[in-house]
Structure formats: structure tokens, C-alpha cells
Design a protein around this motif. Structure first.
Motif, short mmCIF file in Angstrom:
data_model
loop_
_atom_site.label_atom_id
_atom_site.label_comp_id
_atom_site.label_asym_id
_atom_site.label_seq_id
_atom_site.Cartn_x
_atom_site.Cartn_y
_atom_site.Cartn_z
N LEU A 144 0.85 -1.19 0.00
CA LEU A 144 0.00 0.00 0.00
C LEU A 144 0.89 1.24 0.00
CD1 LEU A 144 -2.68 -1.20 2.57
CD2 LEU A 144 -2.74 -1.36 0.07
N VAL A 145 1.64 1.40 -1.08
CA VAL A 145 2.60 2.49 -1.20
C VAL A 145 2.52 3.09 -2.60
CG1 VAL A 145 4.24 1.62 0.51
CG2 VAL A 145 4.39 0.84 -1.86
N ILE A 146 3.09 4.28 -2.75
CA ILE A 146 3.14 4.93 -4.06
C ILE A 146 4.01 4.11 -5.00
CG2 ILE A 146 3.94 7.00 -5.30
CD1 ILE A 146 3.28 8.61 -2.78
N GLY A 147 3.54 3.95 -6.23
CA GLY A 147 4.31 3.23 -7.24
C GLY A 147 4.02 1.75 -7.31
N SER A 148 3.13 1.25 -6.47
CA SER A 148 2.76 -0.17 -6.52
C SER A 148 1.66 -0.36 -7.56
CB SER A 148 2.27 -0.63 -5.15
OG SER A 148 2.00 -2.01 -5.14
#
Length: 662
Positions: A144-148
Motif C-alpha cells: 500500500l505504497v506509491i508506485g505499486s
């Protein structure tokens, strides 16, 4: 592996060029037809889960097995963009991020304390923004992070990927996820659509280890859906800010269900928000339809209502249903160069892009400004007096999420030192002799929720520099005579024509305040240094002329373009405002310009003349050829050239090609 190789159930997935390497990591399988009865498939592959999924979940499981070739027992293998890929990907979606940031932040404020991560993705399922609860690690470990990337073809059934595939709000709760390693997640997601009904991305709220039933997430889904609609509506209003806007029916206080239509000058519908498309499913035609085909009134009749002060009316749809309709006219459509009394009306404020023009350095600065807007970064504008620092600050305010809040300006050099403190910080009743009985809000407090513009910040007295620094650091203000602090939420924009680093070195300006103010410094070039000087002159002339068609003679343009402009853009505006009033037969000649401009000799080298002549000849030849190809149809030729019809007419006049007009 290109677009055609991606799953057939959605055509919204395409690898961005800004994310090299992603395409090679995506898996695709030939599509298979979904059987009418999926119960046998579920019993065979997912009997151990003890669940009875609804049709939408079962279809996604089926796609995950037969279309994407995934194994539910295998651990999740999240595709994660590299740092440079994330940066490029966010740059590609800068406008979408800027518009959605307020909605993402608002949803996160409500859900983060309850243990939810809030994510924004693009239409390919790649996360653009992530707001996580206090303990980041468990959420980061779950992807649950940016870029996933949560594309369904990569990780099977999940909130983001399946929400995009289904194009509808939904909940994917615990073991409804295809991969058993994602079974600790409970995700509520709502897709986001553009004004033509195409997917922009989705808004998602996910929590870990939710022990409650799926029904416990329904309220979360409603909240996510509400903020998704608010983001869509904000995007819609920004995109069609220059168009007439209709709001159809519903409770005016129910912002999430506003039905919005954008109308062009001919009365045709250019775009609609999601709520309007849902209404269209009940038989109301939308894109391309004329207003009178949808309502019982024409656009001209609606405009007439606004001219008599009425902003809404009770009407009937073509099908007979009663409907409340309100109309908002764009500023550009209602303004005129003169009102009924002949008094000049000030045009609408220019945008950042309009102010940057074709100057490459300023265009680069505007791109940087767009990226830092609404990120709590102080801005510092530098440049000579008259370069347009206040105009830029107003454009920054209008481009930000605070545009509906106040814009407050204070010139630190124009107010006596003894009054700056009360002007900036305010005071409460009875603070000192001669003060207002009611007290006074200072500029900082007046700007709460909006933008404060401090012009000539270099002239701020030293003792006030210390107090301003404390206010900016603590985000609260204590007015003179007050005992209770006032919380501040202000975007600060400062400007100066002075050399602040030199003042810091000389001990004339606080170093710590300087570094607090210049989160991003933008230098506005002098008019004489701008690469688009001639284009800027034409734009200022068009703005000052309003509805009047006024042009510059070649001699007048040369004198304006070669003049040194010590007063910069401010001086240019005053010169052209006067010239417009003095123009005869729509032409401004040297006799309409002030002596200081006309007296400067015009010097042009033969090489410059040759370059200009060659360029003009090539442009004239292109115009003539294009017009001939389109049978002299100006509107068609303008579309082919990528310019508007008014611009083409001006160029025809300039090159004496009037004989080809139609």
C-alpha cells in the motif's frame, strides 16, 4: 508487450512511456468466455475459503485463473516502480494529482485514525498517492505504497484492480482477494471518471486484519464514493472553467450527487460528470446533444435569466420530468471591454500559463509551481519592480486548491513601520489608545484558508521578521492584546525586487526566515529579457482592447519591441491602455505611443531582417497552401493548423491574404 496484449475486459490499461520496464513485468493471457454458472468453478478452486461470493467477485476470480494464469496459493509478488519511474509517473499525472490531492487528504483525515490507508491510483492501477496511518510499516509491507501496481492481471482480485475492471464502487473483503497472501486486507474502492466517461483512476481505502463482517465496510465505501465524486466534480469544473456550466436538479447541498453539464457557445453539451451519465442511462441524451433537446429551454433563454439576476429556474426535461436547473456563466463570456455607461471593465485574472507566455524559462518555472502547489511549500517571487509579481501570486492562488478562499495582499514597503505589526498580526479590542473598539483582524488571520501575499518582504522591519518566523513555525498567531492563539492555515507567497541573499550576508535580513520563505524561488525576468517579448505585447494589447479589434502597425510594434521598458510589464500595460484609447480605425501607430518609446531609434541588423522575412514568408506560404487545401474554409483550415479561427484571421490580415477568406 503492447496494449492489445492486455486483458480484454478493460481497454483503459496502457503502459506509460514514463515507466520503462513495467510492461515487461505485466502478465496477460488470452481472454476466455465467462460461463453463465460459476458455482462449479468456485467450488473447484476456492472450496477451502468457505465463502459464497457474489457474481462480480466470482467473475474476477475466473479471470484471474483463466485469463491471467494466476495461482491463488502463491504469495503476492507486487510490481513496484523504481524511484525514478515513480517520479516520471507522477509528472505524467501532475494535473490529476493536483486536483485530487484535496480529496485524498480530506478522506485520509477521516479514515487514517481508524486504521485505513487511503490510496489514489491511475487507470492502470498504479498508485499515485498514498496516505498511511501512524504505523506505516505493515501497510508498506502489504504494497500500500506509491508506485505499486494493483492491476488485476498481476495480483488477481483486489480493490483497485477489480474496481477498475468493473468500473463501479465495490468492497473486496479479506479472502475475497484472489491471492491468499492478501487476505488480511479489506478494501473499499470507487472509480474516478473524466467528463467523457473514461476512467481516470480510482480512490481506495484499505485496512489490515479487519475482523468484522463485510457489511461493516459499507459506511467506508459510502465515504470513499463521496470523495471520489467530489474529486470528479473538481476536475470537471477546472477542465470546463471557460464554458457555461449547468447544474441539474438534486439537493444543492448534496455536493457528491451534483449533475453537471458543460455547454459550448453553440448550446451543445461538451462534457458531463458521472452523476449526469448515470441519469443519461435513464434516457437523457448527453454528449453532443443540444441543450434544448435535454431541457425545455434553450441556452440563450437560460442566459437571459442570468441577465435579469436569476441564477436558477424550475424547468421540465424533454421527457416531462420536473427539474431545478442553475447556470454559471464563465467570466470570459460575460465580460466586455466597456459596460453600458462606457466605463472600462477589468478583464478576468490571467492564468499562470497565460503569464508565462512562450518564454521558455517562465514556462519551466510554471511547471515547477504546478508541482509544488498545495504541498505546504512557501513561494518566493523575485524580479525587478513591475515584472508582475502580484499577478503571478494571484494566478498561483487561483491555480491552487485554495482558490475559493481569500487572497490577501500586503505591501511591506508601502505601510509605515509603526503600522505593519497591527496590519499583519491584528489586535483585539482595547489593546491600545486610538485602536478600533471592535479590534482588527490582521492580514494573516484574514488570509486563513487562502493565500497571503507579502510584497517587498525585504523591507519588513527586523523585529517583525522574528515574529513572522515564529508564526510560520508554530502555525498559530496571537494577535496583539489576545491571550488565545489562532490556528493558521495559509499559503504564503512573498515577493521582492531586492537581493535577499546579499541582505542576509549583510545582516539586514534574518537567515532562518529567508530559508523558511524560499521553499521554491521563481525569478520573473525583466520585460527586456523575455524571449517572447513580441508575443507578450500582442497578448497585453488583446487584453486591453477587450472586444475591440485593434492592431499595431509594423513601425509601432518595432518601437515597442526594442524599447528598454524600465517599468517592465506594468509600464507596458499603461502604454497600451492609452494607445488603445488613441487608436484610429483599429490601428495603433507611433503617434499613439508616448515620446520616450517613440524617441528610441529602431535598429535592426540585416541578418535579423533576413531571418524575420524568411520566417514570415514561410508562414504565409503555409497559410495559403492550407487554405487552398480546405477550399478557403477558414474554420476547417484553422482546425488543421491547430489554431483558433480568430488567430487565423489575424494572420490573414497580416500577410494580406484576405482574398482567400470564406
Amino acid at each position: 508487450m503492447g496494449l492489445a496484449a492486455l486483458p480484454a475486459y478493460t481497454n483503459n490499461y496502457a503502459r506509460p512511456d514514463s515507466a520503462p520496464g513495467l510492461e515487461s513485468r505485466m502478465i496477460a493471457r488470452p481472454p476466455s468466455e465467462l460461463p453463465s454458472d460459476l458455482s462449479a468453478f468456485v467450488a473447484t478452486h476456492f472450496s477451502g475459503r468457505g465463502s459464497n461470493p457474489d457474481r462480480l467477485i466470482a467473475e474476477s476470480w475466473y479471470r484471474s485463473v483463466y485469463e491471467h494464469g494466476l495461482d491463488p496459493a502463491k504469495p503476492a509478488s507486487h510490481v513496484q516502480l523504481e524511484h525514478h519511474e515513480i517520479r516520471l509517473h507522477q509528472e505524467e499525472h501532475h494535473d490529476f494529482l493536483a486536483i485530487a490531492s484535496q480529496g485524498v487528504e480530506g478522506l485520509a483525515r477521516r479514515l487514517n485514525p481508524a486504521g485505513f490507508a487511503v490510496l489514489l491510483s491511475d487507470s492502470r492501477g498504479i498508485t499515485l498517492d498514498a496516505r498511511l496511518p501512524g504505523q506505516h510499516s505493515p501497510y508498506s509491507d502489504s504494497g500500500l505504497v506509491i508506485g505499486s501496481c494493483w492491476d488485476e492481471s498481476l495480483v488477481g482480485t483486489n480493490g483497485i484492480g477489480t474496481g477498475l475492471a468493473a468500473s463501479q464502487p465495490l468492497i473486496i473483503h479479506r479472502d475475497e482477494h484472489f491471492l491468499s497472501s492478501n487476505a488480511m486486507l479489506s478494501c473499499s474502492v470507487a472509480p474516478l471518471f473524466d467528463p467523457q466517461g473514461a476512467l481516470l483512476g480510482c480512490l481506495n481505502a484499505s485496512c489490515l486484519n479487519s475482523g468484522g463482517p463485510k457489511q461493516a465496510q459499507y459506511l467506508t465505501l459510502q465515504l470513499v464514493s463521496l470523495y471520489a465524486r467530489l474529486i470528479e466534480n473538481a476536475s470537471f469544473r477546472q477542465r470546463y472553467a471557460s464554458c457555461t456550466m449547468l447544474t441539474l436538479g438534486g439537493d444543492s447541498g448534496d455536493l457528491g450527487n451534483e449533475r453537471l453539464l458543460a455547454i459550448d457557445g453553440a448550446g451543445c453539451i461538451l462534457g458531463a460528470n458521472r452523476a449526469s451519465f448515470l441519469a443519461a442511462a435513464q434516457g437523457i441524451p448527453l454528449l453532443g446533444a443540444a441543450v434544448q433537446d435535454v431541457l425545455s429551454i434553450s441556452l440563450d433563454e437560460l442566459i437571459t435569466l442570468t441577465q435579469v439576476g436569476q441564477r436558477s429556474a424550475s424547468l421540465r426535461l424533454a421527457g416531462g420530468a420536473a427539474l431545478e436547473v442553475s447556470l454559471r456563466m464563465p467570466a470570459t463570456a460575460t465580460r466586455r471591454s466597456r459596460n453600458e455607461r462606457g466605463v472600462r471593465v477589468v478583464p478576468a485574472e490571467p492564468t499562470l500559463e497565460h503569464l508565462a507566455g512562450e518564454d521558455p524559462d517562465l514556462q519551466g518555472s510554471v511547471r515547477k509551481l504546478r508541482r509544488v502547489l498545495d504541498r505546504d511549500i512557501s513561494l518566493l517571487l523575485t524580479g525587478e519592480t513591475g515584472t508582475g509579481k502580484e499577478a503571478f501570486s494571484r494566478a498561483i492562488h487561483q491555480a491552487s486548491a485554495r482558490s475559493n478562499g481569500p487572497f490577501v495582499a500586503l505591501n511591506c514597503a508601502a505601510i509605515p513601520e509603526s503600522l505593519i505589526e497591527s496590519e499583519l498580526f491584528g489586535y483585539r479590542a482595547g489593546t491600545f489608545t486610538g485602536a478600533s473598539r471592535q479590534g482588527m483582524k490582521g492580514k494573516l488571520e484574514q488570509a486563513n484558508g487562502g493565500t497571503l501575499f507579502l510584497d517587498e518582504i525585504g523591507d519588513m522591519p527586523a523585529h517583525l521578521q522574528t515574529r513572522l518566523l515564529r508564526v510560520l513555525a508554530e502555525r498559530e498567531l496571537v494577535p496583539l492584546g489576545a491571550s488565545t492563539p489562532v490556528a493558521l492555515d495559509v499559503q504564503l507567497v512573498c515577493a521582492t525586487h531586492r537581493d535577499l541573499p546579499a541582505m542576509v550576508a549583510a545582516g539586514e535580513f534574518r537567515e532562518d526566515l529567508y530559508y523558511r520563505l524560499n521553499g521554491l524561488t521563481v525569478r520573473l525576468p525583466a520585460l527586456r529579457d523575455r524571449a517572447d517579448r513580441r508575443g507578450l505585447i500582442r497578448r497585453v494589447l488583446a487584453r486591453e482592447a477587450g472586444d475591440e479589434h485593434i492592431e499595431l502597425t509594423t513601425d509601432a510594434m518595432e518601437r515597442l519591441a526594442t524599447y528598454g521598458w524600465p517599468g517592465n510589464v506594468r509600464q507596458l500595460i499603461n502604454v497600451l491602455r492609452c494607445a488603445v484609447a488613441l487608436a484610429d480605425d483599429g490601428m495603433i501607430g507611433p503617434d499613439c505611443l508616448p515620446p520616450e518609446v517613440v524617441s528610441v531609434p529602431v535598429e535592426r541588423s540585416s541578418s535579423a531582417q533576413s531571418l524575420t522575412t524568411t520566417r514570415d514568408a514561410a508562414e504565409a506560404a503555409l497559410l495559403q497552401t492550407t487554405l487552398e487545401q480546405h477550399g478557403g474554409n477558414v474554420a476547417s483550415a484553422a482546425r488543421s493548423l491547430g489554431i483558433n479561427r480568430a488567430t487565423l484571421y489575424r494572420k490573414l490580415h497580416r500577410y494580406d491574404l484576405a482574398a482567400l477568406r470564406k
